[in-house]
Scaffold this motif. Sequence first.
Motif, PDB file in Angstrom:
ATOM      1  N   LYS A  39      -3.754  11.601  -2.118  1.00 58.05           N
ATOM      2  CA  LYS A  39      -3.045  10.514  -1.424  1.00 58.05           C
ATOM      3  C   LYS A  39      -3.872   9.997  -0.249  1.00 58.05           C
ATOM      4  O   LYS A  39      -4.002   8.792  -0.054  1.00 58.05           O
ATOM      5  CB  LYS A  39      -1.685  11.006  -0.941  1.00 58.05           C
ATOM      6  N   LEU A  52       0.827  -1.214   0.000  1.00 56.32           N
ATOM      7  CA  LEU A  52       0.000   0.000   0.000  1.00 56.32           C
ATOM      8  C   LEU A  52       0.857   1.257   0.000  1.00 56.32           C
ATOM      9  O   LEU A  52       0.545   2.230  -0.688  1.00 56.32           O
ATOM     10  CB  LEU A  52      -0.954   0.024   1.192  1.00 56.32           C
ATOM     11  N   CYS A  70      -7.568   8.004 -10.590  1.00 56.69           N
ATOM     12  CA  CYS A  70      -7.078   6.807  -9.909  1.00 56.69           C
ATOM     13  C   CYS A  70      -8.258   5.854  -9.796  1.00 56.69           C
ATOM     14  O   CYS A  70      -9.273   6.199  -9.191  1.00 56.69           O
ATOM     15  CB  CYS A  70      -6.567   7.136  -8.509  1.00 56.69           C
ATOM     16  N   ARG A 123       0.740   4.294  -2.827  1.00 56.86           N
ATOM     17  CA  ARG A 123       0.510   5.713  -2.518  1.00 56.86           C
ATOM     18  C   ARG A 123       1.666   6.573  -3.026  1.00 56.86           C
ATOM     19  O   ARG A 123       1.450   7.650  -3.584  1.00 56.86           O
ATOM     20  CB  ARG A 123       0.300   5.905  -1.019  1.00 56.86           C
ATOM     21  N   ARG A 124       2.888   6.091  -2.850  1.00 56.35           N
ATOM     22  CA  ARG A 124       4.058   6.843  -3.343  1.00 56.35           C
ATOM     23  C   ARG A 124       4.014   6.969  -4.861  1.00 56.35           C
ATOM     24  O   ARG A 124       4.357   8.013  -5.416  1.00 56.35           O
ATOM     25  CB  ARG A 124       5.340   6.152  -2.907  1.00 56.35           C
ATOM     26  N   LEU A 179      -6.979   8.183  -1.586  1.00 53.85           N
ATOM     27  CA  LEU A 179      -6.567   6.894  -2.142  1.00 53.85           C
ATOM     28  C   LEU A 179      -6.229   5.905  -1.029  1.00 53.85           C
ATOM     29  O   LEU A 179      -6.584   4.728  -1.120  1.00 53.85           O
ATOM     30  CB  LEU A 179      -5.374   7.079  -3.071  1.00 53.85           C
ATOM     31  N   HIS A 180      -5.566   6.375   0.021  1.00 54.07           N
ATOM     32  CA  HIS A 180      -5.262   5.502   1.159  1.00 54.07           C
ATOM     33  C   HIS A 180      -6.548   4.877   1.711  1.00 54.07           C
ATOM     34  O   HIS A 180      -6.604   3.674   1.980  1.00 54.07           O
ATOM     35  CB  HIS A 180      -4.546   6.286   2.255  1.00 54.07           C
ATOM     36  N   VAL A 188       1.393   7.055  -6.777  1.00 57.07           N
ATOM     37  CA  VAL A 188       0.381   8.040  -7.162  1.00 57.07           C
ATOM     38  C   VAL A 188       0.896   9.455  -6.922  1.00 57.07           C
ATOM     39  O   VAL A 188       0.667  10.349  -7.746  1.00 57.07           O
ATOM     40  CB  VAL A 188      -0.949   7.775  -6.440  1.00 57.07           C
ATOM     41  N   LEU A 189       1.613   9.686  -5.828  1.00 57.06           N
ATOM     42  CA  LEU A 189       2.185  11.018  -5.588  1.00 57.06           C
ATOM     43  C   LEU A 189       3.156  11.396  -6.704  1.00 57.06           C
ATOM     44  O   LEU A 189       3.168  12.539  -7.163  1.00 57.06           O
ATOM     45  CB  LEU A 189       2.890  11.067  -4.238  1.00 57.06           C
TER      46      LEU A 189
END
Length: 189
Positions: A36, A11, A67, A15-16, A39-40, A18-19
């Motif tokens: 972020k 996970l 996303c 997330r990284r 999305l989390h 997507v950033l």
Amino acid sequence: MTRLPFTADNLLAARRQVLLLASRAGVPPQRAADLKLALHEILTNSVRHGGGGGVLRVWAEEAMLICEVSDRGHVRDTLAGRRPPALDAEGGRGLWLAHQLCDLVQLSSSPAGTIVRLHCRIESGCDASGSVESGRAGAGAETEPVDAGRAPAHPTHPAHPTHPAHPAHPAHPAEISGAWPPARPAPHC
């Protein structure tokens, strides 16, 4: 398009990723932080309620970074995320929070699985087609071709019909007209 299968074990990497993609696409840092967090919440819901994981797809379409999270779960509440959760509720905040943080949230669910799409407006940094710059997608990520201006089809779910605008965000003209896919304004790039 970037495609990343995910489980509880990756996970943080998702997330990284997507950033990184949000930054490349021109999403402002504060909006990227909002995305972020949203999305989390959605990824965590997939791990907890959607069979332990799913697939994250990310792409830029005109002036939006999208996303898409798909999993094997089934959301039975057609208004999930549309009303504030009760103060004493133990759960139910993830989708609601995503609605507060994103420009548009779409949910499509059936017994075969669920798709959630988070849309975040791009303000600058995209090329003339609105595409995310190409680059190394990251460990475990795959890049898939996508038709310009079209969201990828999911094998078991059609795109969710538009829904009324969230009070925190003004209505998009396509949401008012009911057109699908919603027409997007030209990129500001």
